[in-house]
Scaffold this motif. Sequence first.
Motif, PDB file in Angstrom:
ATOM      1  N   GLY A 100       0.943  -1.238  -0.076  1.00 37.20           N
ATOM      2  CA  GLY A 100      -0.521  -0.049  -0.239  1.00 37.20           C
ATOM      3  C   GLY A 100       1.131   1.219  -0.115  1.00 37.20           C
ATOM      4  O   GLY A 100      -0.054   2.104   0.165  1.00 37.20           O
TER       5      GLY A 100
ATOM      6  N   GLY B 155       2.178   2.561  -2.566  1.00 37.72           N
ATOM      7  CA  GLY B 155       2.328   3.020  -3.801  1.00 37.72           C
ATOM      8  C   GLY B 155       3.352   2.756  -5.130  1.00 37.72           C
ATOM      9  O   GLY B 155       3.714   3.382  -6.070  1.00 37.72           O
TER      10      GLY B 155
ATOM     11  N   THR C  86       5.261   4.433   4.340  1.00 40.30           N
ATOM     12  CA  THR C  86       4.147   4.819   4.939  1.00 40.30           C
ATOM     13  C   THR C  86       4.246   3.790   6.249  1.00 40.30           C
ATOM     14  O   THR C  86       5.205   3.951   6.769  1.00 40.30           O
TER      15      THR C  86
ATOM     16  N   GLU D 236      -1.786   3.634   7.203  1.00 37.55           N
ATOM     17  CA  GLU D 236      -2.311   4.315   5.989  1.00 37.55           C
ATOM     18  C   GLU D 236      -2.402   3.032   4.806  1.00 37.55           C
ATOM     19  O   GLU D 236      -3.399   2.945   3.908  1.00 37.55           O
ATOM     20  N   THR D 237      -1.934   1.672   5.415  1.00 34.10           N
ATOM     21  CA  THR D 237      -2.147   0.614   4.352  1.00 34.10           C
ATOM     22  C   THR D 237      -3.648  -0.121   4.729  1.00 34.10           C
ATOM     23  O   THR D 237      -3.876  -0.125   3.564  1.00 34.10           O
TER      24      THR D 237
ATOM     25  N   ARG E  36      -5.878   2.219   5.697  1.00 33.56           N
ATOM     26  CA  ARG E  36      -6.663   2.902   4.573  1.00 33.56           C
ATOM     27  C   ARG E  36      -7.174   2.626   2.824  1.00 33.56           C
ATOM     28  O   ARG E  36      -7.545   2.850   2.206  1.00 33.56           O
ATOM     29  N   ARG E  37      -5.659   2.112   2.796  1.00 33.92           N
ATOM     30  CA  ARG E  37      -5.330   2.174   1.476  1.00 33.92           C
ATOM     31  C   ARG E  37      -5.754   0.954   0.944  1.00 33.92           C
ATOM     32  O   ARG E  37      -6.436   1.128  -0.321  1.00 33.92           O
TER      33      ARG E  37
END
Length: 170
Positions: free
Chosen positions: A12, A14, A103, A107-108, A110-111
Amino acid sequence: MSGHVYLIGFMGSGKSTVGAILSERLGLPLIDMDERVQRESGMTIAEIFALDGERRFRQLESAVLTAAAAESPSVVACGGGVVLDPINRRRLCATGIVVYLHTTPEETRRRISDVASRPLLAQGTEGVAELFVVREALYEEIADITVETVGAAPEDVAEQIVEAIGSRDG
Ligand code: S3P
């Protein structure tokens, strides 16, 4: 610039999205390791983990890295766990610039809502947090460049990488 640009980092962060932008910006081919593993095995990552186990996945992943490292300079979006194997870590450092996309586990989550495609995210918040701690040390160990991705658009992350590579080469 000689050699590959390797994007490493947690699930996650990116790597694939930034990798696609970066490959355009640098005019280099994009190699997505997870995609290659799936294409070459004819299975999804979830299937490999479920039917053959993580160990088999790691063998396939290392073989893909070995082949990719020998190709002409490319942007390589690595799988998040490629750094686990010390031979892979040495190969990454020896054959390109290693860019760590930082990250957080939060956040992982969330993504990535579709945990079915990432078997290692199915283990719950605590398990993922533990995995993150182990991984982070390895990412930091081999990173030539580190870029924060939380709160940053993929285009901005790619831009920062282009600048950082430019100032290294300059
Ligand atoms: C993994 C990350 C995944 C994929 C596999 C294992 C890991 O790639 O290779 O599910 O061990 O961190 P992404 O980082 O591209 O999601």
